[in-house]
Design a protein around this motif. Structure first.
Motif, PDB file in Angstrom:
ATOM      1  N   LEU A  45       0.865  -1.176   0.000  1.00 37.65           N
ATOM      2  CA  LEU A  45       0.000   0.000   0.000  1.00 37.65           C
ATOM      3  C   LEU A  45       0.903   1.228   0.000  1.00 37.65           C
ATOM      4  O   LEU A  45       1.872   1.284   0.741  1.00 37.65           O
ATOM      5  CB  LEU A  45      -0.890   0.040   1.244  1.00 37.65           C
ATOM      6  CG  LEU A  45      -1.998  -1.001   1.347  1.00 37.65           C
ATOM      7  CD1 LEU A  45      -2.702  -0.852   2.695  1.00 37.65           C
ATOM      8  CD2 LEU A  45      -3.003  -0.858   0.215  1.00 37.65           C
ATOM      9  N   ASP A  46       0.578   2.199  -0.857  1.00 36.96           N
ATOM     10  CA  ASP A  46       1.456   3.346  -1.007  1.00 36.96           C
ATOM     11  C   ASP A  46       0.651   4.629  -0.830  1.00 36.96           C
ATOM     12  O   ASP A  46      -0.109   5.013  -1.708  1.00 36.96           O
ATOM     13  CB  ASP A  46       2.116   3.277  -2.399  1.00 36.96           C
ATOM     14  CG  ASP A  46       3.247   4.263  -2.533  1.00 36.96           C
ATOM     15  OD1 ASP A  46       3.504   4.993  -1.555  1.00 36.96           O
ATOM     16  OD2 ASP A  46       3.860   4.308  -3.607  1.00 36.96           O
ATOM     17  N   ASP A  47       0.788   5.242   0.331  1.00 39.75           N
ATOM     18  CA  ASP A  47       0.175   6.538   0.604  1.00 39.75           C
ATOM     19  C   ASP A  47      -1.320   6.550   0.279  1.00 39.75           C
ATOM     20  O   ASP A  47      -1.789   7.350  -0.526  1.00 39.75           O
ATOM     21  CB  ASP A  47       0.904   7.626  -0.191  1.00 39.75           C
ATOM     22  CG  ASP A  47       0.574   9.024   0.342  1.00 39.75           C
ATOM     23  OD1 ASP A  47       0.112   9.116   1.493  1.00 39.75           O
ATOM     24  OD2 ASP A  47       0.758   9.992  -0.413  1.00 39.75           O
ATOM     25  N   VAL A  48      -2.048   5.660   0.919  1.00 42.00           N
ATOM     26  CA  VAL A  48      -3.491   5.571   0.686  1.00 42.00           C
ATOM     27  C   VAL A  48      -4.234   6.434   1.703  1.00 42.00           C
ATOM     28  O   VAL A  48      -4.016   6.302   2.906  1.00 42.00           O
ATOM     29  CB  VAL A  48      -3.969   4.103   0.801  1.00 42.00           C
ATOM     30  CG1 VAL A  48      -5.482   4.030   0.764  1.00 42.00           C
ATOM     31  CG2 VAL A  48      -3.364   3.265  -0.317  1.00 42.00           C
ATOM     32  N   THR A  49      -5.050   7.343   1.202  1.00 44.36           N
ATOM     33  CA  THR A  49      -5.848   8.193   2.081  1.00 44.36           C
ATOM     34  C   THR A  49      -7.301   8.104   1.651  1.00 44.36           C
ATOM     35  O   THR A  49      -7.619   8.262   0.473  1.00 44.36           O
ATOM     36  CB  THR A  49      -5.375   9.661   1.996  1.00 44.36           C
ATOM     37  OG1 THR A  49      -4.023   9.717   2.433  1.00 44.36           O
ATOM     38  CG2 THR A  49      -6.229  10.556   2.866  1.00 44.36           C
ATOM     39  N   LEU A  50      -8.178   7.801   2.594  1.00 43.31           N
ATOM     40  CA  LEU A  50      -9.601   7.782   2.267  1.00 43.31           C
ATOM     41  C   LEU A  50     -10.424   7.971   3.519  1.00 43.31           C
ATOM     42  O   LEU A  50      -9.944   7.783   4.645  1.00 43.31           O
ATOM     43  CB  LEU A  50      -9.989   6.477   1.563  1.00 43.31           C
ATOM     44  CG  LEU A  50      -9.764   5.152   2.285  1.00 43.31           C
ATOM     45  CD1 LEU A  50     -11.003   4.730   3.056  1.00 43.31           C
ATOM     46  CD2 LEU A  50      -9.433   4.076   1.260  1.00 43.31           C
ATOM     47  N   THR A  51     -11.673   8.373   3.330  1.00 48.39           N
ATOM     48  CA  THR A  51     -12.583   8.586   4.444  1.00 48.39           C
ATOM     49  C   THR A  51     -13.903   7.916   4.110  1.00 48.39           C
ATOM     50  O   THR A  51     -14.379   8.033   2.985  1.00 48.39           O
ATOM     51  CB  THR A  51     -12.829  10.103   4.658  1.00 48.39           C
ATOM     52  OG1 THR A  51     -11.568  10.722   4.837  1.00 48.39           O
ATOM     53  CG2 THR A  51     -13.696  10.340   5.874  1.00 48.39           C
ATOM     54  N   VAL A  52     -14.446   7.196   5.063  1.00 44.41           N
ATOM     55  CA  VAL A  52     -15.769   6.614   4.858  1.00 44.41           C
ATOM     56  C   VAL A  52     -16.715   7.239   5.874  1.00 44.41           C
ATOM     57  O   VAL A  52     -16.592   7.000   7.070  1.00 44.41           O
ATOM     58  CB  VAL A  52     -15.766   5.082   5.035  1.00 44.41           C
ATOM     59  CG1 VAL A  52     -17.105   4.503   4.602  1.00 44.41           C
ATOM     60  CG2 VAL A  52     -14.641   4.445   4.241  1.00 44.41           C
ATOM     61  N   PRO A  53     -17.650   8.077   5.412  1.00 41.02           N
ATOM     62  CA  PRO A  53     -18.564   8.711   6.348  1.00 41.02           C
ATOM     63  C   PRO A  53     -19.690   7.773   6.783  1.00 41.02           C
ATOM     64  O   PRO A  53     -19.892   6.718   6.189  1.00 41.02           O
ATOM     65  CB  PRO A  53     -19.120   9.887   5.545  1.00 41.02           C
ATOM     66  CG  PRO A  53     -18.952   9.508   4.129  1.00 41.02           C
ATOM     67  CD  PRO A  53     -17.847   8.515   4.031  1.00 41.02           C
TER      68      PRO A  53
END
Ligand SMILES: Nc1ncnc2c1ncn2[C@@H]1O[C@H](COP(=O)(O)OP(=O)(O)O)[C@@H](O)[C@H]1O
Ligand SMILES: [Mg+2]
Lengths: 248, 256
Positions: A45-53
Motif C-alpha cells: 500500500l502506497d500513501d493511501v488516504t480515504l474517508t468513509v462517512p
C-alpha cells in the motif's frame, strides 16, 4: 456529509520479503555468522488516504494483488501500517474468513460464546443474543453436539449467524459471502444487504462484481498496485474500470 | 488502538480458560483424577529412588518432594503450553484483531487452576506424613501468585521467541530438563559444593520452591530476604516478558 467513521491517512504498508526467511534459531545463527541475511521490501500500500462517512457504502475494486485485502486488514487492526494511520470510530466487525476461531471439540453453543468473545462482544451483549443466534442458524437440533460432527455448510451457517447478530458501526466485507445451502445463501445475502443498508453504519466491501458495486455502493475506490487510481461515485469509477479492462 | 487493550477482553479470557480446561480434563478418561495422580506418582518414584540418600537430612521427605514437583511442573506447564499459544492461534490472529497476550495468559491461568487442584494431594501427603498444619499455610496463595508471575514472564518470552524461531520448543525441552536437575527438587541444596551454592541460589525456581517449603514444611512466614528474592524473581522476568511481547507483537502476524 455526516461524521467520518473510518479515516485512513497516508497509509503505507511494506512487507518484508526475506530472501532466505529464517524460521529457525539454528539457521538464524548461521546466517548471522555468514552475513547472509538479505531483506527485500515490498510496498503493498502506497500513501493511501480515504474517508468513509456514516451511512456510506464504500466499494473497493482492483486487480488481484492490488492491496485490497491488505487495506481491509490495516483498517481492521490486524496489520499495523508501516506509515500513516487508520482510525475507526465505533465498533468494527470484520467479515473476513468467518468461523476461524471455532474449536471442533466444543459444542455449537460453547462455540457461540467463544467466537463471540473473539469478535470482541461483551458478555452482557452476547448472552441475551445466544438464542437468537441459534434460531437464525436453524441448527437448534445440533447445537449441543461437538462441532466436529457438523458439515462445512453447518459450520458456515453458525459462523455467519454469530457475526451477523451484531449491529456494528463499521462493517468490513471481503467479497460478499454466500454460505450454506441455497435457502441459507438467500437468507444470509438478504441479511448482509440489510446490515449494509443501515443508515448509521459505514461499510467497506471488496467485490469483483461490477453490477453489484453499482447497485450497492455510494462510492467506489479503485486500487492499483497499492495506490488509489481513482475514487468517486460508483457509476463513474466502475465505468472507468470497465473501459480499462476492455482495453487490455 | 482499543482493539488491542487486553482489559476489554475479560470475556474472551474467560472463554479461552474454559476451553483449555475442558480440553484438558474432559478428554482424558481419568479426568481431574489424573492431575492428582501425576504429582503423587512422580513423588512416589523419586521417594523410592532418593529416600535412602536424602531422607535423613530432610524431615517429611514426601512433602519436601511434592512441593518442589508441584511448583516446578506448574512453571514448566505454563511455559510449554504458553510458548505454543500464538503459533497455534495463527489462523485466527491473521483474521481478527485482538490483544494477543490473551493466548499465553489464558494458558497460564489454566495451569494455575491445575496448581490449585494439586494442592489437594499435597494436603493429603501432609496429613499422612504428620506435617503440622499451621496458619502459615494461608500464605500458599502468595507463593502461587509469585510463581505465576515468574512463569507468565517466561511464557511470554518463550512464546515470542517461538513465533520467530520454530525450533524454540526443542531448545526449551532441553533447557527445562537441565533446569529440573539444577533445581533442588529431590535433593537438598547442601549437597552442592559450597563454592557453587551462591550460583544455585540465583535460580528463581530455587527461591520460589524454598519460599513454599518454608510455608509448608516449617510452618513459618518466609523471611524478609526470601520475600525480597521472590518478589524480584517474579517481577523482573514478568516485566521483561511483557516488554518484549508488547514490543514485537505487531510483527507476529507476518510470521504465522
Ligand atoms: N503477509 C504478506 N507478506 C508479504 N506479502 C504480502 C502479504 N500479504 C499480501 N502480500 C502482497 O501484497 C500484495 C497485495 O495483496 P492483497 O492485499 O492480498 O491483494 P488483493 O486482495 O487486492 O488481491 C500482493 O502482491 C501480495 O503478494
Ligand atoms: Mg484479496
Amino acid at each position: 456529509m455526516e461524521k467520518a467513521m473510518v479515516e485512513v491517512q497516508h497509509v503505507t504498508m511494506d512487507f518484508r520479503r526475506d530472501c532466505n526467511r529464517t524460521t529457525h534459531l539454528k539457521e538464524f545463527a548461521v546466517n548471522l555468522l555468514t552475513g547472509r541475511h538479505h531483506i527485500e521490501k515490498f510496498r503493498a500500500l502506497d500513501d493511501v488516504t480515504l474517508t468513509v462517512p456514516q451511512g456510506c457504502v464504500m466499494g473497493l475494486i482492483g486487480p488481484n494483488g492490488a492491496g485490497k485485502s491488505t487495506l481491509l486488514k490495516v483498517i481492521s487492526g490486524i496489520y499495523r501500517p508501516s506509515g500513516g494511520q487508520a482510525l475507526v470510530h465505533g465498533s468494527l466487525v470484520p467479515m473476513l474468513e468467518l468461523g476461524s476461531g471455532f474449536d471442533a471439540d466444543l459444542t455449537g453453543r460453547e462455540n457461540i460464546l467463544l467466537n463471540g468473545a473473539i469478535l470482541g462482544y461483551s458478555k452482557a451483549f452476547l448472552l441475551p443474543k445466544v438464542e437468537q443466534i441459534i434460531d437464525y442458524s436453524e441448527l437448534r437440533d445440533f447445537i449441543d453436539m461437538p462441532l466436529k460432527t457438523y458439515s462445512s455448510g453447518m459450520l458456515a451457517r453458525l459462523a455467519f449467524s454469530i457475526a451477523s447478530v451484531v449491529e456494528p458501526d463499521v462493517l468490513i466485507v471481503d467479497e460478499i459471502l454466500s454460505v450454506g445451502d441455497e435457502h441459507f445463501q438467500r437468507k444470509s445475502r438478504a441479511r448482509m444487504l440489510e446490515l449494509m443498508k443501515g443508515s448509521s453504519r459505514a461499510v467497506i466491501f471488496v467485490s469483483h462484481n461490477l453490477q453489484q458495486l453499482r447497485e450497492m455502493c455510494d462510492r467506489v475506490i479503485w486500487l492499483d498496485h497499492g495506490r488509489i487510481r481513482m475514487q468517486g461515485a460508483a457509476g463513474e469509477v466502475c465505468d472507468a474500470y470497465e473501459r480499462e479492462a476492455a482495453a487490455t | 488502538m482499543h482493539k488491542k487493550n487486553i482489559f476489554r477482553y475479560g470475556f474472551l479470557l474467560e472463554q479461552l480458560v474454559k476451553r483449555n480446561f475442558n480440553t484438558k480434563y474432559r478428554q482424558s478418561v481419568l479426568g481431574i483424577l489424573w492431575s492428582f495422580l501425576n504429582p503423587l506418582l512422580t513423588m512416589a518414584v523419586q521417594y523410592l529412588v532418593f529416600s535412602a540418600l536424602f531422607r535423613s537430612d530432610i524431615s517429611h521427605f514426601p512433602v519436601y518432594l511434592l512441593t518442589g514437583i508441584i511448583l516446578f511442573s506448574f512453571m514448566n506447564e505454563c511455559v510449554t503450553l504458553g510458548m505454543d499459544a500464538i503459533v497455534a492461534s495463527g489462523p485466527l490472529i491473521k483474521k481478527v484483531a485482538m490483544p494477543m497476550a490473551v493466548y499465553p495468559l489464558s494458558r497460564c491461568i489454566t495451569a494455575l487452576i491445575g496448581l490449585g487442584l494439586s494442592l489437594i494431594p499435597l494436603g493429603g501427603a501432609m496429613l499422612l506424613s504428620g506435617t503440622p498444619l499451621t496458619p502459615a499455610l494461608l500464605l500458599i496463595p502468595a507463593a502461587a501468585l509469585l510463581t505465576f508471575c515468574f512463569a507468565l514472564g517466561m511464557s511470554l518470552l518463550m512464546c515470542t521467541l517461538n513465533v520467530f524461531f520454530r525450533d524454540t520448543r526443542f531448545l526449551w525441552s532441553v533447557a527445562s530438563l537441565l533446569w529440573t536437575y539444577a533445581t533442588p527438587i529431590f535433593y537438598p541444596i547442601t549437597i552442592i559444593p559450597a563454592a557453587w551454592q551462591p550460583v544455585f541460589r540465583l535460580n528463581p525456581m530455587y527461591q520460589l520452591i524454598t519460599f513454599m517449603r518454608t510455608i509448608v514444611l516449617e510452618g513459618l512466614c518466609p523471611s524478609a530476604g526470601q520475600w525480597g528474592m521472590c518478589l524480584l524473581a517474579a517481577a523482573l522476568p514478568l516485566a521483561l516478558g511483557v516488554f518484549v511481547f508488547r514490543k514485537t507483537q505487531d510483527r507476529f502476524v507476518f510470521h504465522l
